[in-house]
Design an enzyme around this catalytic site. Sequence first.
Site, PDB file in Angstrom:
ATOM      1  N   HIS A 191      44.423  38.675  26.611  1.00  0.00           N
ATOM      2  CA  HIS A 191      45.616  38.658  27.474  1.00  0.00           C
ATOM      3  C   HIS A 191      46.198  37.252  27.558  1.00  0.00           C
ATOM      4  O   HIS A 191      47.415  37.060  27.393  1.00  0.00           O
ATOM      5  CB  HIS A 191      45.197  39.167  28.865  1.00  0.00           C
ATOM      6  CG  HIS A 191      46.264  39.114  29.915  1.00  0.00           C
ATOM      7  ND1 HIS A 191      46.917  40.238  30.378  1.00  0.00           N
ATOM      8  CD2 HIS A 191      46.778  38.074  30.628  1.00  0.00           C
ATOM      9  CE1 HIS A 191      47.778  39.898  31.314  1.00  0.00           C
ATOM     10  NE2 HIS A 191      47.719  38.579  31.490  1.00  0.00           N
ATOM     11  N   GLU A 192      45.360  36.260  27.806  1.00  0.00           N
ATOM     12  CA  GLU A 192      45.855  34.880  27.935  1.00  0.00           C
ATOM     13  C   GLU A 192      46.372  34.344  26.608  1.00  0.00           C
ATOM     14  O   GLU A 192      47.360  33.604  26.567  1.00  0.00           O
ATOM     15  CB  GLU A 192      44.762  33.971  28.498  1.00  0.00           C
ATOM     16  CG  GLU A 192      44.273  34.351  29.890  1.00  0.00           C
ATOM     17  CD  GLU A 192      45.378  34.475  30.915  1.00  0.00           C
ATOM     18  OE1 GLU A 192      46.429  33.820  30.756  1.00  0.00           O
ATOM     19  OE2 GLU A 192      45.206  35.238  31.884  1.00  0.00           O
ATOM     20  N   HIS A 195      49.846  35.592  26.174  1.00  0.00           N
ATOM     21  CA  HIS A 195      50.806  34.756  26.900  1.00  0.00           C
ATOM     22  C   HIS A 195      51.174  33.532  26.063  1.00  0.00           C
ATOM     23  O   HIS A 195      52.348  33.193  25.903  1.00  0.00           O
ATOM     24  CB  HIS A 195      50.200  34.272  28.218  1.00  0.00           C
ATOM     25  CG  HIS A 195      50.289  35.257  29.345  1.00  0.00           C
ATOM     26  ND1 HIS A 195      51.411  36.020  29.595  1.00  0.00           N
ATOM     27  CD2 HIS A 195      49.392  35.586  30.318  1.00  0.00           C
ATOM     28  CE1 HIS A 195      51.215  36.771  30.661  1.00  0.00           C
ATOM     29  NE2 HIS A 195      49.993  36.528  31.118  1.00  0.00           N
ATOM     30  N   HIS A 201      54.315  39.580  31.279  1.00  0.00           N
ATOM     31  CA  HIS A 201      53.677  40.779  31.832  1.00  0.00           C
ATOM     32  C   HIS A 201      54.568  42.012  31.650  1.00  0.00           C
ATOM     33  O   HIS A 201      55.784  41.943  31.837  1.00  0.00           O
ATOM     34  CB  HIS A 201      53.363  40.586  33.312  1.00  0.00           C
ATOM     35  CG  HIS A 201      52.224  39.652  33.553  1.00  0.00           C
ATOM     36  ND1 HIS A 201      52.276  38.638  34.488  1.00  0.00           N
ATOM     37  CD2 HIS A 201      50.998  39.565  32.989  1.00  0.00           C
ATOM     38  CE1 HIS A 201      51.128  37.975  34.489  1.00  0.00           C
ATOM     39  NE2 HIS A 201      50.339  38.519  33.572  1.00  0.00           N
ATOM     40  N   TYR A 250      49.927  44.832  35.001  1.00  0.00           N
ATOM     41  CA  TYR A 250      49.118  44.769  36.223  1.00  0.00           C
ATOM     42  C   TYR A 250      48.478  46.121  36.505  1.00  0.00           C
ATOM     43  O   TYR A 250      49.013  47.167  36.127  1.00  0.00           O
ATOM     44  CB  TYR A 250      49.998  44.406  37.419  1.00  0.00           C
ATOM     45  CG  TYR A 250      50.143  42.937  37.713  1.00  0.00           C
ATOM     46  CD1 TYR A 250      49.726  41.960  36.823  1.00  0.00           C
ATOM     47  CD2 TYR A 250      50.717  42.516  38.908  1.00  0.00           C
ATOM     48  CE1 TYR A 250      49.877  40.612  37.125  1.00  0.00           C
ATOM     49  CE2 TYR A 250      50.878  41.169  39.215  1.00  0.00           C
ATOM     50  CZ  TYR A 250      50.455  40.233  38.317  1.00  0.00           C
ATOM     51  OH  TYR A 250      50.609  38.900  38.614  1.00  0.00           O
TER      52      TYR A 250
END
Length: 444
Positions: A191-192, A195, A201, A250
């Site tokens: 996930h990071e 980014h 998101h 999320y």
Amino acid sequence: MYSLWFLFFILSGFLLPQRVFSINYNSNNDTERFLNERQILNELQAEIFGISLPPTNDENPYLFEGDVLLTEQQLDIIIDDVRAQLWAIKHPEDTMEKPKNRILTSDLSTRWTLPIPYYIDSGVNESIILPAIRHWEQETCIRFSRKNSKPSGNYLNFFQGSGCWSFIGMIGGEQNVSIGVGCHEFGFVAHEIAHALGAYHEHSRYNRDSYITLMPSNMVSGSSFQFIKLPSSNMTDYGVGYDYGSVMHYGSHDYSFNGLPTIITAEPMYENIIGQRVAPSFADVKKMNSAYCNAVCTKTLACSNGGYLDPNNCNTCKCPPGFSGKLCRAHPVSGPCGNQDLTASSTFASFNVSGRKTCYFLITAPLNQKVQIQHYTSVFHPIDVDTCKFDYIEIKYKTDFTKYGPRFCKGSVLPVTTSETNKMMIVYQGYDSNSFVRLRYRSI
């Protein structure tokens, strides 16, 4: 078609160098300006939500949406866009004088140049970094180059900071990615990295209101800042569309103070999908390949079932789970799951599957008819509180098999479900040797 998943090289595609609001600021003026602008965003968002603005008590007030650091220019653009959203709410009849969003175009020169240099700082367990890097390399044309010492130029620096966070896209020079306490799982690191490659998101997309409803009354005091909606003028998702199963989405209870959901899916059956951190979804990978890898292959192939040309092998298609072969037309008919290619008729038939395995049952009804399934019995042992993570039954009843379908794992009875077309895929993921499901199906 424009959407948010990627601000690829729109929010991240600026001319360098940029002044960055990071946890280590150049001056007290930088710190004060960032906090003032964050307060402006909080006030705007609270007014959009129709709630009072309580004091902010974040552990790290410099993070946007929980795990993102922004450049000064990125933050300014977001503030302008949120102001425009509030104006539209207050003046729905006024189509002439709304504040204009800044429309930025993608600047290819500011994307990462491949391979991307990276350094793993002391104190960080490389065994949690390397698998995530390897996954993005295996699934895309993106390549990374590990350095034994901090290099010059643009590079990623993985270090053990306060929690999990990253910048969006390449910002220039040493670019920190924090892998701190609570981040030591594959999906969180992937996930990071996403980014850092340019992904924002999923739940912040401009069209999210068609897919989710936010519940401000259940949010932790001051956390409305974590649910900013960003505009179509700054985004492109390469036609992939909203993805409940994105590793960038999320979860339903993130930032909840009372145990009630902060995000409700428009289709209730998808509540166990959002927030998964197992791995990037097929759609996540496809968007990343579209952003970085479209120029790799010069040939074309007639890929089926949502597949697309594989940038790591231009002679074949990259297929969604459950399909294989050069053109993604093959489906398993043997193996530990038995025949997974089933035909529905007007009379109910059933199938059983059990044990620790993964199966993809493709059920086909006659043309112009649909597949209907009914739950007979099942036993699962869910691990995660909010998502059906490893032990579940998944129903892909929509036309698009590249996206996750609703998952069931917590003892609930599966609803009677009808496919949108004459095909439906049932995914069985058994994590426990005692996992079991039996379903009935027919054509209607």
